[in-house]
Design an enzyme around this catalytic site. Structure first.
Site, PDB file in Angstrom:
ATOM      1  N   HIS A   6     -11.660 -46.692  -8.133  1.00 57.28           N
ATOM      2  CA  HIS A   6     -11.088 -46.808  -7.081  1.00 57.28           C
ATOM      3  C   HIS A   6     -11.186 -47.912  -6.097  1.00 57.28           C
ATOM      4  O   HIS A   6     -12.345 -48.527  -6.401  1.00 57.28           O
ATOM      5  CB  HIS A   6     -11.370 -45.408  -6.104  1.00 57.28           C
ATOM      6  CG  HIS A   6     -12.883 -45.377  -5.748  1.00 57.28           C
ATOM      7  ND1 HIS A   6     -13.127 -45.709  -4.443  1.00 57.28           N
ATOM      8  CD2 HIS A   6     -13.748 -44.966  -6.136  1.00 57.28           C
ATOM      9  CE1 HIS A   6     -14.513 -45.456  -4.279  1.00 57.28           C
ATOM     10  NE2 HIS A   6     -14.871 -44.971  -5.266  1.00 57.28           N
ATOM     11  N   HIS A  45     -23.124 -45.285  -0.012  1.00 58.14           N
ATOM     12  CA  HIS A  45     -22.127 -44.856   1.266  1.00 58.14           C
ATOM     13  C   HIS A  45     -23.250 -45.742   2.248  1.00 58.14           C
ATOM     14  O   HIS A  45     -23.187 -45.143   3.374  1.00 58.14           O
ATOM     15  CB  HIS A  45     -21.944 -43.684   1.498  1.00 58.14           C
ATOM     16  CG  HIS A  45     -20.882 -43.256   0.720  1.00 58.14           C
ATOM     17  ND1 HIS A  45     -20.188 -42.188   0.897  1.00 58.14           N
ATOM     18  CD2 HIS A  45     -20.331 -43.812  -0.465  1.00 58.14           C
ATOM     19  CE1 HIS A  45     -18.981 -42.063   0.116  1.00 58.14           C
ATOM     20  NE2 HIS A  45     -19.128 -42.924  -0.911  1.00 58.14           N
ATOM     21  N   ASP A  58     -19.464 -49.448  -3.742  1.00 53.17           N
ATOM     22  CA  ASP A  58     -18.717 -48.265  -4.145  1.00 53.17           C
ATOM     23  C   ASP A  58     -17.416 -48.323  -3.514  1.00 53.17           C
ATOM     24  O   ASP A  58     -17.309 -48.596  -2.413  1.00 53.17           O
ATOM     25  CB  ASP A  58     -19.419 -46.972  -3.569  1.00 53.17           C
ATOM     26  CG  ASP A  58     -18.526 -45.759  -3.538  1.00 53.17           C
ATOM     27  OD1 ASP A  58     -17.471 -45.634  -4.597  1.00 53.17           O
ATOM     28  OD2 ASP A  58     -18.683 -44.695  -3.067  1.00 53.17           O
ATOM     29  N   ASP A  74     -17.015 -45.482 -11.542  1.00 54.14           N
ATOM     30  CA  ASP A  74     -17.730 -45.516 -10.440  1.00 54.14           C
ATOM     31  C   ASP A  74     -18.946 -45.970 -10.290  1.00 54.14           C
ATOM     32  O   ASP A  74     -19.779 -46.358 -11.255  1.00 54.14           O
ATOM     33  CB  ASP A  74     -17.174 -43.971  -9.791  1.00 54.14           C
ATOM     34  CG  ASP A  74     -17.056 -43.956  -8.389  1.00 54.14           C
ATOM     35  OD1 ASP A  74     -17.625 -44.659  -7.654  1.00 54.14           O
ATOM     36  OD2 ASP A  74     -15.933 -43.226  -7.906  1.00 54.14           O
ATOM     37  N   GLU A 103      -9.847 -42.621  -2.771  1.00 53.73           N
ATOM     38  CA  GLU A 103     -10.698 -41.801  -3.447  1.00 53.73           C
ATOM     39  C   GLU A 103     -11.775 -41.334  -2.430  1.00 53.73           C
ATOM     40  O   GLU A 103     -12.129 -39.985  -2.721  1.00 53.73           O
ATOM     41  CB  GLU A 103     -11.446 -42.465  -4.640  1.00 53.73           C
ATOM     42  CG  GLU A 103     -12.219 -41.766  -5.432  1.00 53.73           C
ATOM     43  CD  GLU A 103     -13.789 -41.465  -5.000  1.00 53.73           C
ATOM     44  OE1 GLU A 103     -14.691 -40.860  -5.658  1.00 53.73           O
ATOM     45  OE2 GLU A 103     -14.318 -42.202  -3.944  1.00 53.73           O
ATOM     46  N   GLU A 104     -12.091 -41.746  -1.570  1.00 51.34           N
ATOM     47  CA  GLU A 104     -13.122 -41.545  -0.682  1.00 51.34           C
ATOM     48  C   GLU A 104     -12.720 -40.367   0.434  1.00 51.34           C
ATOM     49  O   GLU A 104     -13.414 -39.980   1.084  1.00 51.34           O
ATOM     50  CB  GLU A 104     -13.748 -42.773   0.227  1.00 51.34           C
ATOM     51  CG  GLU A 104     -14.439 -44.005  -0.690  1.00 51.34           C
ATOM     52  CD  GLU A 104     -15.750 -43.357  -0.951  1.00 51.34           C
ATOM     53  OE1 GLU A 104     -16.034 -42.252  -1.133  1.00 51.34           O
ATOM     54  OE2 GLU A 104     -16.154 -44.190  -1.843  1.00 51.34           O
TER      55      GLU A 104
HETATM   56 CO    CO Z   1     -18.028 -43.288  -2.546  1.00 52.77          CO
HETATM   57 ZN    ZN Z   2     -16.889 -44.311  -5.530  1.00 57.54          ZN
END
Ligand code: CO
Ligand code: ZN
Length: 339
Positions: A60, A310, A168, A221, A198-199
């Site tokens: 992603h 994150h 990420d 990922d 995606e998030e």
């Molecule tokens: Co993420």
């Molecule tokens: Zn991710």
């Protein structure tokens, strides 16, 4: 590799606003693929034709971010998170808006009066962004309501580890870009999806997979690390930095296909590429979206271990990234079995 990573993580492109990162990735891969398309959700789908099974590799390209919802009369900005954020990590973090305005998070200071003992009460309700202006109009000269922002943190090479916002999932995008560039021959019919949103719920990957209708799917990922990796890290999570990319046994969104996982582990062994099996007690990936597309697709996820997921300071091991590229390259070039 490092230059690609730096380029990708420093491009600001949160979920729903992937135009910038898509253009950067497209520039990187354009001459190395047979054709590509951009679908109506903004997914970049690149194709490298081969005679065998249709195999989809996904990463992603969106990152977590923020969106401005309100500006008060003194110019302070309220924001809503895009994707999963821990509000406790926000105070003093700098964020950058689409048109380049930078501000810092702080929180309503009644919490300071309580000597920070009430940190649990720090939420996006009590957080605001200070753009360094003194009025709503001055703020409106810099940003608009609905404008998005991302963490403002540069890429840092710490030696064997790399630190940045947006590892990420740009680190996986970079791994796929390097894989695409390195493929010399392929036994498989290869599709590479750089997926959107995606998030906010694995949004882009499913329609992309529906279009491709692959035989196999591999999402790439990042995954968190546990007690073997950082002081008093998460128990039951045995993943650590530097021990290789991981093969997904399960997370909260899906169970990686067993046969596919065994085969990937075997390819790793065969080419002396270290891998770890990953059982993640939280999170989810595009692997689950691909797996449940159409009549179902045999799919799994390969992850690059990442600390402080994150946050504005996500850390990965450079060796893991190299090993991930090696593994992806072997998978892309090796004929997938029939199950
Ligand atoms: Co993420
Ligand atoms: Zn991710």
């Amino acid at each position: 590799m490092k230059d690609t990573v730096k380029l990708l993580v420093e491009t600001n492109s949160p979920s729903g606003r992937e135009e910038k990162i898509r253009n950067v990735i497209l520039e990187q891969i354009r001459t190395f693929v047979d054709d590509y398309q951009i679908d109506s959700l903004g997914n970049l789908i690149a194709h490298k034709a081969g005679p065998g099974k249709k195999v989809l590799f996904d990463a992603h390209m969106d990152e977590i971010g923020f969106v401005a919802t309100y500006i008060d009369e003194n110019g302070f900005v309220k924001v809503e998170p895009i994707g999963g954020h821990n509000p406790l990590l926000m105070p003093s973090q700098r964020i950058q808006f689409e048109h380049s305005a930078i501000g810092t998070f702080w929180f309503e200071s009644e919490y300071i009066a309580k000597k920070l003992t009430d940190y649990q009460q720090v939420s996006f309700d009590s957080l605001y962004v200070d753009l360094g202006v003194n009025s709503r109009n001055a703020a409106l000269a810099k940003i608009r309501i609905g404008e998005t922002a991302t963490f403002h943190q540069p890429f840092l090479d710490l030696g064997t580890r790399w630190l940045s916002k947006a590892m990420d999932d740009r680190i996986a995008c970079a791994a796929l870009v390097e894989t695409i560039k390195a493929i010399r021959h392929t036994a498989n019919d290869l599709y590479f999806v750089f997926a959107t949103q995606e998030e906010v719920g694995l949004v882009g990957a499913k329609p992309a997979a529906f279009r491709i209708d692959p035989d196999y799917g591999v999402a790439v990922d990042i995954c968190g690390t546990g007690f073997l990796d950082t002081p008093k890290g998460i128990k039951r999570l045995a993943v650590k930095l530097g021990a290789g990319p991981t093969i997904k046994i399960q997370d909260k969104s899906h169970i990686g296909d067993y046969q596919l996982n065994q085969w990937i582990a075997q390819i790793g062994n065969q080419y002396m590429i270290p891998t770890q099996f990953e059982v993640l007690p939280f999170g989810g990936t595009d692997g689950s979206a691909i797996q449940t597309t159409k009549q179902g697709v045999k799919a799994t996820t390969i992850s690059i271990p990442c600390r402080y997921v994150h946050s504005p300071s996500e850390m990965v091991d450079a060796g893991d990234v190299q090993h991930c590229v090696q593994l992806l390259l072997r998978l892309a070039e090796t004929s997938f079995p029939s199950w």
